[in-house]
Design a protein around this motif. Sequence first.
Motif, PDB file in Angstrom:
ATOM      1  N   UNK A   1       0.915  -1.236   0.173  1.00  0.00           N
ATOM      2  CA  UNK A   1       0.037  -0.118   0.065  1.00  0.00           C
ATOM      3  C   UNK A   1       0.835   1.238  -0.004  1.00  0.00           C
ATOM      4  N   UNK A   4       2.824   1.050  -3.093  1.00  0.00           N
ATOM      5  CA  UNK A   4       1.928   1.628  -4.227  1.00  0.00           C
ATOM      6  C   UNK A   4       1.897   2.966  -4.342  1.00  0.00           C
ATOM      7  N   UNK A   5       1.560   3.602  -3.097  1.00  0.00           N
ATOM      8  CA  UNK A   5       1.253   5.229  -3.111  1.00  0.00           C
ATOM      9  C   UNK A   5       2.480   5.769  -3.541  1.00  0.00           C
ATOM     10  N   UNK A   6       3.716   5.197  -2.945  1.00  0.00           N
ATOM     11  CA  UNK A   6       5.053   6.083  -3.300  1.00  0.00           C
ATOM     12  C   UNK A   6       5.394   5.772  -4.824  1.00  0.00           C
ATOM     13  N   UNK A   7       5.012   4.853  -5.336  1.00  0.00           N
ATOM     14  CA  UNK A   7       5.302   4.383  -6.913  1.00  0.00           C
ATOM     15  C   UNK A   7       4.376   5.502  -7.733  1.00  0.00           C
ATOM     16  N   UNK A   8       3.227   5.723  -7.244  1.00  0.00           N
ATOM     17  CA  UNK A   8       2.230   6.275  -7.829  1.00  0.00           C
ATOM     18  C   UNK A   8       2.486   7.906  -7.758  1.00  0.00           C
ATOM     19  N   UNK A  10       5.408   8.987  -7.145  1.00  0.00           N
ATOM     20  CA  UNK A  10       6.780   9.440  -8.048  1.00  0.00           C
ATOM     21  C   UNK A  10       6.593   9.562  -9.551  1.00  0.00           C
ATOM     22  N   UNK A  13       4.639  12.559 -10.083  1.00  0.00           N
ATOM     23  CA  UNK A  13       5.577  13.916 -10.039  1.00  0.00           C
ATOM     24  C   UNK A  13       6.452  13.990 -11.064  1.00  0.00           C
ATOM     25  N   UNK A  16       4.672  15.399 -14.066  1.00  0.00           N
ATOM     26  CA  UNK A  16       4.261  16.730 -13.971  1.00  0.00           C
ATOM     27  C   UNK A  16       5.677  17.570 -14.050  1.00  0.00           C
ATOM     28  N   UNK A  37      -4.545   9.503 -15.784  1.00  0.00           N
ATOM     29  CA  UNK A  37      -5.789   9.038 -15.188  1.00  0.00           C
ATOM     30  C   UNK A  37      -6.555   8.208 -16.047  1.00  0.00           C
ATOM     31  N   UNK A  40      -4.726   4.563 -17.881  1.00  0.00           N
ATOM     32  CA  UNK A  40      -4.469   3.536 -16.993  1.00  0.00           C
ATOM     33  C   UNK A  40      -5.568   2.806 -16.541  1.00  0.00           C
ATOM     34  N   UNK A  41      -6.711   3.060 -17.154  1.00  0.00           N
ATOM     35  CA  UNK A  41      -8.179   2.116 -17.099  1.00  0.00           C
ATOM     36  C   UNK A  41      -7.951   0.950 -18.009  1.00  0.00           C
TER      37      UNK A  41
END
Lengths: 194, 168
Positions: A1, A4-8, A10, A13, A16, A37, A40-41
């Motif tokens: 978790x 995953x959030x760190x990957x996301x 990064x 970031x 952008x 966004x 990725x679906x």
Amino acid sequence: MAFASRLWGRARARATATAASQSKSAFARQFTNYLIRYVSWLPPLIWFNTYVAQVTFINGPSMYPFLNSTYNESTKRDLCLVYKLYAQQNLERGMCVTFRSPTDPDKIVVKRIVGLEGDIVRTKPPYPNEYIRVPEGHIWVEGDGDKSRDSNYYGPISARLVTGQITHILLPFSKAGRVRWWEHQHRTGIQRAA
Amino acid sequence: MSFRYFRPLIGHPFKGVLFTAKFLAFAHLCLEYGYSTAPAAGPSMLPTFDILGDWVLVSKRHRYGRDVSVGDLVAYSIPINEDLGVKRVLGLPGDYVMIDTPESGSEAMIQVPQGHCWIVGDNLTASRDSRLFGPVPLALIRGKVIAKIKPFAEFKWIENPLKRPDHQ
């Protein structure tokens, strides 16, 4: 978790940051954001369509009159729900299944299961033998209509070729609903193995 | 990179689950349409692969027999059971192949039908292949074996052993 959030974080970031450094325009940054966004679906969508369920139009007259009942009057096609989860298991006589054509691997066709493994089937004209025992792991498939290139043409097919089962008709509205394959009148000339 | 990128995820377990699902689906896509691995177990491919412990790299670009040629190793769904097999392609649609093993005395031949291929193991005496279940539909071919990856010490790329006479 957390990983995953760190990957996301990064990935976002970086996206952008590169967008900002290249053009510094808000448009590019926003565009990349939307791209991540929505694109990725796509993988989950493809996974769902391959393994869970798919909505598809039926081409051609091979299942007439059950599907494409008006194929010789209009260009309208039936819209069906193909259920793909564990499609190769629990196959029964009368089911409508989709499978990759044994003669053309890029084509997916719809037929009705007539015989399961071990059954003795009385074949129809193009087939060279009058009777055949369906081999292990194979099924005998036939279209409902006369214009059908089915097992009478290419013989019993491996159950591994099955990709899905037609469980619902969605369009036209007059026929819409569950496919009641268990109420199908079986044709004569099948001696069941079990 | 700062903390604000994490903030939407922390405290939203649903987003974490969603991200994991998307990531797994993407990984699955890579395995299904890119490259994947498969075990090459059993005595049927003996000089090429050992009985146990060998793993191969499979290129999914060649799924459904796309660009597969005679002599290639392919991973395929065995038509009569639920398993995956690795064998060598001996004939493609239109080719004539022998139905039985040469030593059997029978010299009967068959023309491989449209959309099928003839698959045999390298170890003919201990292989269940097209000689048992007939021509295999190309739709059952999962991909082409391009390398032996395990055991690591024996890594090697696998090439088609058939060469044109003028290439020697």
